[in-house]
Design a protein around this motif. Structure first.
Motif, PDB file in Angstrom:
ATOM      1  N   CYS A 164      23.574 -60.726  69.018  1.00 12.90           N
ATOM      2  CA  CYS A 164      23.678 -61.130  70.431  1.00 12.90           C
ATOM      3  C   CYS A 164      24.398 -62.457  70.604  1.00 12.90           C
ATOM      4  O   CYS A 164      24.213 -63.156  71.605  1.00 12.90           O
ATOM      5  N   TYR A 177      28.141 -56.134  71.256  1.00 15.56           N
ATOM      6  CA  TYR A 177      26.943 -56.131  72.098  1.00 15.56           C
ATOM      7  C   TYR A 177      27.330 -56.304  73.554  1.00 15.56           C
ATOM      8  O   TYR A 177      28.471 -56.651  73.875  1.00 15.56           O
ATOM      9  N   LYS A 185      26.596 -58.681  76.652  1.00 15.00           N
ATOM     10  CA  LYS A 185      26.047 -60.026  76.819  1.00 15.00           C
ATOM     11  C   LYS A 185      25.405 -60.257  78.191  1.00 15.00           C
ATOM     12  O   LYS A 185      25.086 -61.391  78.537  1.00 15.00           O
ATOM     13  N   ASN A 207      22.125 -62.445  78.592  1.00 12.16           N
ATOM     14  CA  ASN A 207      21.915 -62.839  77.197  1.00 12.16           C
ATOM     15  C   ASN A 207      20.950 -64.020  77.060  1.00 12.16           C
ATOM     16  O   ASN A 207      20.969 -64.944  77.860  1.00 12.16           O
ATOM     17  N   LYS A 208      20.118 -63.932  76.032  1.00 14.66           N
ATOM     18  CA  LYS A 208      19.124 -64.957  75.677  1.00 14.66           C
ATOM     19  C   LYS A 208      18.069 -65.145  76.781  1.00 14.66           C
ATOM     20  O   LYS A 208      17.477 -66.205  76.905  1.00 14.66           O
ATOM     21  N   SER A 262      17.678 -59.561  78.498  1.00 15.79           N
ATOM     22  CA  SER A 262      18.901 -59.422  77.699  1.00 15.79           C
ATOM     23  C   SER A 262      19.177 -57.959  77.362  1.00 15.79           C
ATOM     24  O   SER A 262      18.345 -57.273  76.783  1.00 15.79           O
ATOM     25  N   CYS A 270      21.386 -56.959  75.190  1.00 16.00           N
ATOM     26  CA  CYS A 270      21.466 -56.925  73.735  1.00 16.00           C
ATOM     27  C   CYS A 270      20.070 -56.938  73.112  1.00 16.00           C
ATOM     28  O   CYS A 270      19.778 -56.148  72.217  1.00 16.00           O
ATOM     29  N   GLY A 300      18.318 -61.532  70.437  1.00 20.36           N
ATOM     30  CA  GLY A 300      18.570 -61.430  71.860  1.00 20.36           C
ATOM     31  C   GLY A 300      17.491 -61.960  72.772  1.00 20.36           C
ATOM     32  O   GLY A 300      17.711 -62.130  73.959  1.00 20.36           O
TER      33      GLY A 300
END
Length: 187
Positions: free
Chosen positions: A94, A133, A135, A138-139, A143, A145, A171
């Motif tokens: 990720c 992936y 995105k 993301n995080k 997420s 991913c 992720g």
């Protein structure tokens, strides 16, 4: 004059010989170089199609493809939500790799879910494994991913499953004091 032509082409060597020339020496030969043969093979190879987020699912379908050679074209059809196709690594699924060759960014929103409304094609320059992936979010806990929306080229099922497991760890946000998520079958 009888002729014998050998052409290195699709899937090996194709030979065209006139019936009366079999007993004679060839008078002319055409042999493609390895680069030309690879180009011929790639041009004749079918285009591989991948759906991105079909049926509002957080998936690439198929999730991975194997035995894709140099020069092969892969067609991505972005469906429904706004997804990306971003290059990553096996270890950090990720996380965009520095100097990533592929990153569609967030220009693929297709709210009406129209087939091939926002297509994206790539042509492979090698047959090495590649990892990608989405995105979106993301995080964060949402997420794409981290929820498994990853894609790989030239890997087997076992490698892809490991890659997807890595994404579940890479992720999700790192929150101080929170234990890692453990699947029931891993306990």
């Amino acid at each position: 004059m009888k002729s014998f032509i050998t052409l290195a082409a699709l899937f090996g060597i194709l030979s065209f010989t006139s019936a009366s020339a079999i007993a004679e020496e060839p008078t002319s030969t055409l042999v493609a170089s390895p680069e030309e043969a690879r180009s011929i093979n790639s041009a004749a190879a079918p285009i591989v199609s991948v759906l991105v987020g079909p049926n509002k699912q957080l998936v690439f379908n198929p999730p991975y493809i194997n035995n894709v050679g140099q020069g092969q074209r892969i067609h991505f059809d972005f469906r429904a939500a706004n997804h990306t196709f971003t290059e990553s690594s096996f270890e950090k699924p990720c996380t965009k790799i520095p100097g990533a060759q592929f990153d569609t960014n967030f220009g693929n929103f297709n709210p009406e879910d129209i087939p091939n409304f926002k297509p994206f094609d790539i042509t492979l320059e090698s047959d090495k494994p590649r990892f990608f992936y989405c995105k979106q979010a993301n995080k964060t806990p949402n997420s794409h991913c981290g929820k498994g929306m990853v894609f790989a080229i030239n890997v087997d099922a076992w490698t892809f499953e490991q890659f997807q497991r890595n994404a579940a760890v890479d992720g999700i946000p790192k929150i101080k004091g929170r234990a890692p998520v453990v699947e029931e079958d891993e306990q």
